[in-house]
Scaffold this motif. Structure first.
Motif, PDB file in Angstrom:
ATOM      1  N   GLY A 172     -40.146 -24.293  46.001  1.00 24.65           N
ATOM      2  CA  GLY A 172     -40.887 -25.408  46.684  1.00 24.65           C
ATOM      3  C   GLY A 172     -39.462 -26.249  47.488  1.00 24.65           C
ATOM      4  N   VAL A 173     -40.147 -27.547  47.852  1.00 24.39           N
ATOM      5  CA  VAL A 173     -38.584 -28.072  49.244  1.00 24.39           C
ATOM      6  C   VAL A 173     -38.429 -29.276  47.447  1.00 24.39           C
ATOM      7  N   ILE A 174     -37.766 -28.719  46.334  1.00 28.93           N
ATOM      8  CA  ILE A 174     -37.820 -28.893  44.940  1.00 28.93           C
ATOM      9  C   ILE A 174     -36.791 -30.247  45.310  1.00 28.93           C
ATOM     10  N   TYR A 175     -35.948 -30.057  46.737  1.00 24.01           N
ATOM     11  CA  TYR A 175     -34.424 -30.853  46.931  1.00 24.01           C
ATOM     12  C   TYR A 175     -34.339 -31.744  47.913  1.00 24.01           C
ATOM     13  N   SER A 176     -35.247 -32.387  48.217  1.00 24.07           N
ATOM     14  CA  SER A 176     -35.399 -33.117  49.724  1.00 24.07           C
ATOM     15  C   SER A 176     -37.077 -33.413  49.816  1.00 24.07           C
ATOM     16  N   ALA A 177     -36.981 -34.314  50.424  1.00 25.90           N
ATOM     17  CA  ALA A 177     -38.748 -34.576  50.863  1.00 25.90           C
ATOM     18  C   ALA A 177     -39.061 -33.978  51.710  1.00 25.90           C
ATOM     19  N   LEU A 178     -41.050 -33.633  52.117  1.00 25.90           N
ATOM     20  CA  LEU A 178     -41.293 -32.589  52.970  1.00 25.90           C
ATOM     21  C   LEU A 178     -41.518 -33.170  53.860  1.00 25.90           C
ATOM     22  N   GLY A 179     -40.818 -33.446  54.730  1.00 25.44           N
ATOM     23  CA  GLY A 179     -41.488 -34.359  55.819  1.00 25.44           C
ATOM     24  C   GLY A 179     -40.263 -34.503  56.786  1.00 25.44           C
ATOM     25  N   LYS A 180     -40.454 -34.494  58.138  1.00 27.53           N
ATOM     26  CA  LYS A 180     -39.169 -34.990  59.573  1.00 27.53           C
ATOM     27  C   LYS A 180     -38.335 -35.948  58.784  1.00 27.53           C
ATOM     28  N   TYR A 181     -37.062 -35.429  59.133  1.00 23.34           N
ATOM     29  CA  TYR A 181     -36.410 -36.762  58.976  1.00 23.34           C
ATOM     30  C   TYR A 181     -35.563 -37.584  59.473  1.00 23.34           C
ATOM     31  N   PRO A 182     -34.877 -38.622  59.911  1.00 21.22           N
ATOM     32  CA  PRO A 182     -34.468 -39.002  61.645  1.00 21.22           C
ATOM     33  C   PRO A 182     -33.478 -38.938  61.329  1.00 21.22           C
ATOM     34  N   GLY A 183     -32.511 -38.100  60.449  1.00 20.55           N
ATOM     35  CA  GLY A 183     -30.892 -37.283  60.850  1.00 20.55           C
ATOM     36  C   GLY A 183     -30.736 -36.842  60.074  1.00 20.55           C
ATOM     37  N   PRO A 184     -28.933 -36.392  59.282  1.00 18.82           N
ATOM     38  CA  PRO A 184     -28.818 -35.389  59.200  1.00 18.82           C
ATOM     39  C   PRO A 184     -28.777 -35.956  58.065  1.00 18.82           C
ATOM     40  N   ALA A 185     -28.887 -35.470  56.531  1.00 15.55           N
ATOM     41  CA  ALA A 185     -28.085 -35.715  55.138  1.00 15.55           C
ATOM     42  C   ALA A 185     -27.250 -36.757  55.374  1.00 15.55           C
ATOM     43  N   THR A 186     -26.979 -37.467  54.794  1.00 15.92           N
ATOM     44  CA  THR A 186     -25.534 -38.016  54.336  1.00 15.92           C
ATOM     45  C   THR A 186     -24.838 -37.611  53.374  1.00 15.92           C
ATOM     46  N   PRO A 187     -23.551 -37.329  53.503  1.00 13.73           N
ATOM     47  CA  PRO A 187     -22.249 -37.167  52.324  1.00 13.73           C
ATOM     48  C   PRO A 187     -23.172 -37.288  50.511  1.00 13.73           C
ATOM     49  N   GLN A 188     -23.706 -38.780  50.113  1.00  9.45           N
ATOM     50  CA  GLN A 188     -24.327 -39.028  49.779  1.00  9.45           C
ATOM     51  C   GLN A 188     -24.859 -38.754  48.826  1.00  9.45           C
ATOM     52  N   GLY A 189     -26.141 -38.554  49.540  1.00 14.41           N
ATOM     53  CA  GLY A 189     -27.540 -38.241  49.581  1.00 14.41           C
ATOM     54  C   GLY A 189     -26.764 -36.764  49.379  1.00 14.41           C
ATOM     55  N   ARG A 190     -26.438 -35.992  49.552  1.00 16.99           N
ATOM     56  CA  ARG A 190     -25.968 -34.738  49.205  1.00 16.99           C
ATOM     57  C   ARG A 190     -25.837 -34.175  47.985  1.00 16.99           C
ATOM     58  N   ARG A 191     -24.764 -35.200  47.829  1.00 18.76           N
ATOM     59  CA  ARG A 191     -24.272 -35.419  45.743  1.00 18.76           C
ATOM     60  C   ARG A 191     -25.322 -35.459  44.557  1.00 18.76           C
ATOM     61  N   ASN A 192     -26.028 -36.106  45.853  1.00 17.29           N
ATOM     62  CA  ASN A 192     -27.531 -36.561  44.904  1.00 17.29           C
ATOM     63  C   ASN A 192     -28.766 -35.917  44.798  1.00 17.29           C
TER      64      ASN A 192
END
Length: 286
Positions: A105-125
């Motif tokens: 499933g969506v086990i890599y982020s929240a399931l929903g509409k984000y207000p912007g793109p993922a941040t570099p730190q967020g992707r590393r996390n």
């Protein structure tokens, strides 16, 4: 031959013993091999009861979930990312408890509409969180699937190519791509290229119509998709997924924007879907 599954929300929005017994019995009666259990709140599932009913009806099970905005491993906030990791650990424990070999499933982020793109730190996390989860899952022989969803449900993975890139970053052999025709219809150029791009790293498939109703009544090019699966030699699970306001899950229906009543009779819907998928696969294989 592919094992065919059906999402539990075709039958019920909850999972107490009566609901679980009905969903599992109806899944077996409709001729499916597997039921997919959505577990956004893992603590709400009685693992012993569920496993007993699965064994009673000779069914396999897969587990899926989407993360929440307050528990999201792709968040740059370390506390939010930590809560996301805890939620995934709970889901993995549940998958282990019910005997599932797959958690996706969506086990890599929240399931929903984000207000912007993922941040570099967020992707590393996100990468770090998935790598830790994959190591734990591998110890139990559990495969993790990254479901590719549309832009309104994640800002991390919207295409098969993005999923492959993330899997390369995670670097674990038990992480696979999970394709879904509903989302492909929105984001991909067609229904063949993503399958060919994934190749052997395609590990799970959702079959859903463009409006999430009866298969064959929307705009998804199923013959093209089934032909691509046949050419690629895909032999994994294919699970039918459909949602209607006739069956409401308090934890999931709002996240998936299930506002319309697209069907009333889950049993008729499921029987139709199983025949549609089986026939389509047979035709594609010649």
């Amino acid at each position: 031959m592919n094992k065919l599954g059906v999402h539990a929300l075709v039958w019920t929005g909850g999972w107490d013993e009566d609901e679980a017994r009905r969903a599992i019995a109806e899944t077996a009666r409709a001729g499916f091999d597997l039921i997919e259990l959505s577990v956004p709140v893992p603590s709400s599932v009685d693992t012993g009861m569920t496993r007993r009913l699965l064994d009673e009806h000779g069914l396999e099970v897969a587990c899926s979930l989407g993360l929440r905005f307050d528990a999201d491993i792709s968040s740059p906030d370390p506390e939010v990312a930590r809560r996301g990791a805890e939620l995934l650990d709970d889901a993995l424990s549940l998958a282990r408890g019910v005997g599932a070999g797959y958690l996706g499933g969506v086990i890599y982020s929240a399931l929903g509409k984000y207000p912007g793109p993922a941040t570099p730190q967020g992707r590393r996390n996100c990468v770090d969180g998935l790598a830790r989860l994959a190591e734990k899952a591998a110890a139990d022989g559990i495969t993790l699937g990254l479901e590719v969803v549309n832009r309104y449900e994640s800002n991390i993975l919207n295409t098969a190519e993005q999923a492959l890139e993330l899997i390369d970053e995670v670097g674990a052999d038990n992480v696979v791509v999970h394709l879904d025709t509903y989302h492909m219809n929105i984001e991909e150029p067609d229904f063949a290229a993503p399958v060919e791009t994934c190749g052997a790293r395609l590990g799970y498939v959702h079959i859903g119509e463009s409006h999430r109703g009866y298969l064959g009544t929307g705009t998804v090019d199923f013959p093209q998709f089934f032909a691509a699966l046949a050419r690629s030699g895909y032999d994994g699970v294919i699970t039918f997924e459909s949602f209607s306001s006739a069956v409401v899950s308090p934890a999931l229906s709002n996240d998936l924007a299930v506002w319309r009543n697209l069907w009333q009779d889950g049993a008729d819907l499921a029987r139709h879907a199983r025949e549609f998928i089986a026939s389509g696969l047979a035709a594609a294989r010649g």
